[in-house]
Design a protein around this motif. Sequence first.
Motif, short mmCIF file in Angstrom:
data_model
loop_
_atom_site.label_atom_id
_atom_site.label_comp_id
_atom_site.label_asym_id
_atom_site.label_seq_id
_atom_site.Cartn_x
_atom_site.Cartn_y
_atom_site.Cartn_z
N MET A 137 136.89 31.96 8.48
CA MET A 137 135.75 32.79 8.08
C MET A 137 134.55 32.30 8.88
SD MET A 137 134.70 35.16 5.93
CE MET A 137 133.30 35.69 4.92
N GLU A 138 134.11 33.08 9.85
CA GLU A 138 132.97 32.71 10.69
C GLU A 138 131.73 32.54 9.82
OE1 GLU A 138 130.67 32.32 14.27
OE2 GLU A 138 132.81 32.59 14.18
N GLY A 139 131.55 33.50 8.91
CA GLY A 139 130.40 33.42 8.03
C GLY A 139 129.85 34.79 7.72
N VAL A 140 128.78 34.78 6.96
CA VAL A 140 128.14 35.99 6.47
C VAL A 140 126.77 36.12 7.13
CG1 VAL A 140 127.04 36.97 4.40
CG2 VAL A 140 129.35 36.01 4.26
N VAL A 141 126.43 37.33 7.55
CA VAL A 141 125.08 37.56 8.06
C VAL A 141 124.45 38.70 7.24
CG1 VAL A 141 125.86 39.10 9.94
CG2 VAL A 141 123.63 38.02 10.08
N PHE A 142 123.24 38.47 6.75
CA PHE A 142 122.55 39.49 5.96
C PHE A 142 121.87 40.49 6.88
CE2 PHE A 142 122.62 35.92 2.91
CZ PHE A 142 123.22 36.58 1.84
N THR A 143 122.03 41.78 6.55
CA THR A 143 121.42 42.85 7.36
C THR A 143 120.52 43.71 6.48
OG1 THR A 143 123.26 44.35 6.92
CG2 THR A 143 123.45 42.95 8.87
N MET A 144 119.68 44.51 7.14
CA MET A 144 118.82 45.49 6.45
C MET A 144 117.96 44.83 5.37
SD MET A 144 121.46 48.68 6.18
CE MET A 144 122.70 48.93 7.43
N TYR A 145 117.45 43.67 5.70
CA TYR A 145 116.60 42.92 4.75
C TYR A 145 115.21 43.54 4.72
CZ TYR A 145 114.24 38.96 2.54
OH TYR A 145 113.51 38.16 1.71
N ASP A 146 114.73 43.82 3.54
CA ASP A 146 113.39 44.37 3.39
C ASP A 146 112.53 43.36 2.63
OD1 ASP A 146 111.08 45.79 2.90
OD2 ASP A 146 112.11 47.66 2.40
N ALA A 147 111.64 42.72 3.35
CA ALA A 147 110.83 41.65 2.76
C ALA A 147 109.90 42.15 1.66
CB ALA A 147 110.00 40.97 3.86
N ARG A 148 109.71 43.49 1.60
CA ARG A 148 108.78 44.04 0.60
C ARG A 148 109.42 44.18 -0.78
NH1 ARG A 148 107.59 49.34 3.89
NH2 ARG A 148 109.85 49.18 3.78
N THR A 149 110.74 44.03 -0.83
CA THR A 149 111.40 44.23 -2.13
C THR A 149 111.95 42.91 -2.68
OG1 THR A 149 113.60 44.61 -1.20
CG2 THR A 149 112.17 46.53 -1.39
N ASN A 150 111.83 42.78 -3.99
CA ASN A 150 112.42 41.61 -4.65
C ASN A 150 113.94 41.66 -4.58
OD1 ASN A 150 110.07 40.37 -5.43
ND2 ASN A 150 109.89 41.57 -7.31
N LEU A 151 114.47 42.89 -4.53
CA LEU A 151 115.93 43.06 -4.55
C LEU A 151 116.58 42.35 -3.37
CD1 LEU A 151 118.45 44.36 -5.79
CD2 LEU A 151 118.04 46.35 -4.36
N LYS B 120 124.35 33.58 -1.89
CA LYS B 120 124.37 32.13 -1.59
C LYS B 120 124.96 31.33 -2.76
CE LYS B 120 120.67 31.79 1.83
NZ LYS B 120 119.26 31.45 2.09
N ASN B 121 124.62 31.76 -3.98
CA ASN B 121 125.11 31.04 -5.16
C ASN B 121 126.58 31.29 -5.46
OD1 ASN B 121 122.57 30.00 -5.56
ND2 ASN B 121 121.92 31.60 -6.97
N ASN B 122 127.07 32.47 -5.05
CA ASN B 122 128.43 32.86 -5.44
C ASN B 122 129.47 32.73 -4.33
OD1 ASN B 122 128.39 33.97 -8.29
ND2 ASN B 122 126.63 34.98 -7.37
N LEU B 123 129.02 32.44 -3.13
CA LEU B 123 129.94 32.48 -2.00
C LEU B 123 130.04 31.10 -1.35
CD1 LEU B 123 131.44 34.95 -0.92
CD2 LEU B 123 129.73 35.13 0.86
N GLN B 124 131.25 30.58 -1.33
CA GLN B 124 131.46 29.26 -0.70
C GLN B 124 131.77 29.46 0.79
OE1 GLN B 124 130.81 26.79 -2.94
NE2 GLN B 124 130.50 28.56 -4.26
N GLN B 125 130.86 30.07 1.51
CA GLN B 125 131.10 30.39 2.92
C GLN B 125 129.89 29.98 3.74
OE1 GLN B 125 134.00 31.42 3.74
NE2 GLN B 125 134.81 32.29 1.84
#
Length: 258
Positions: free
Chosen positions: A178-192, A201-206
């Motif tokens: 598993m190379e890893g996970v990359v987050f996409t479409m991040y919107d800094a204006r939303t809490n979501l 990060k808390n749920n994935l051991q990667q």
Amino acid sequence: MERIIAVANQKGGVGKTTTAINLSASLAELGKKVLVIDLDPQGNTTSGFGIEKNEPENTIYEMLIGDASVEECILHQVVEGLDLIPSNVNLSGAEIELIGVDRKEYILKDQIAKVQDEYDYVLIDCPPSLSMLTVNAMTTASSVLVPIQCEYYALEGLSQLIYTINLVKERLNPDLQMEGVVFTMYDARTNLSLQVVENVKNNLQQNIYKTIIPRNVRLAEAPSHGLPINQYDPRSAGAESYRLLAEEVIQYQREEQV
């Protein structure tokens, strides 16, 4: 040592093709020799590099069914330092045509083995499904990179993908990581977006890449111009992010070799 990375997520619309195009172009910009394989019948990686989908005489489809060699399918220097094996809608029929074929899970691996020594990186853009095409990508690859969109259902389907990766590792390709996970479409204006990142990060051991790809208008525009973001708008936030991700991917490899 060349690295073969499958960019996979069976969920559509997560930035998978965007990542395949722009990570590979950024690796080429950093002086690496890169081969991109479009393994998605939609052919969006092909058109994203400015290639008309129905123009190439030989595509990944002809290679998989044995009508053309890998050398005949490669389009050279699509971008400086970057070659491409294109795809189009014909590929959607490959699944059925490969039924009953010996070693059908290894067709791509056997073909790519003939040319992989010529490249530092091979990136495979997988279709948004856990199909025979995706299995072929995973038997060929040394690792799987998973783009995850920063949205509420981000983790949905991820456990299924990890299960498939582990199954392929167990039965077909013991070297697959598993190379890893990359987050996409991040919107800094939303809490979501922030919550999704924390949740994963808390749920994935990667391995999770530090670089987060923002939601970016220029990034969305680039494919319609047939250019990777580092050529379409080199100074945009999207271009900067993919450069950072490319540097991280290279760095990760160095650490693995130590």
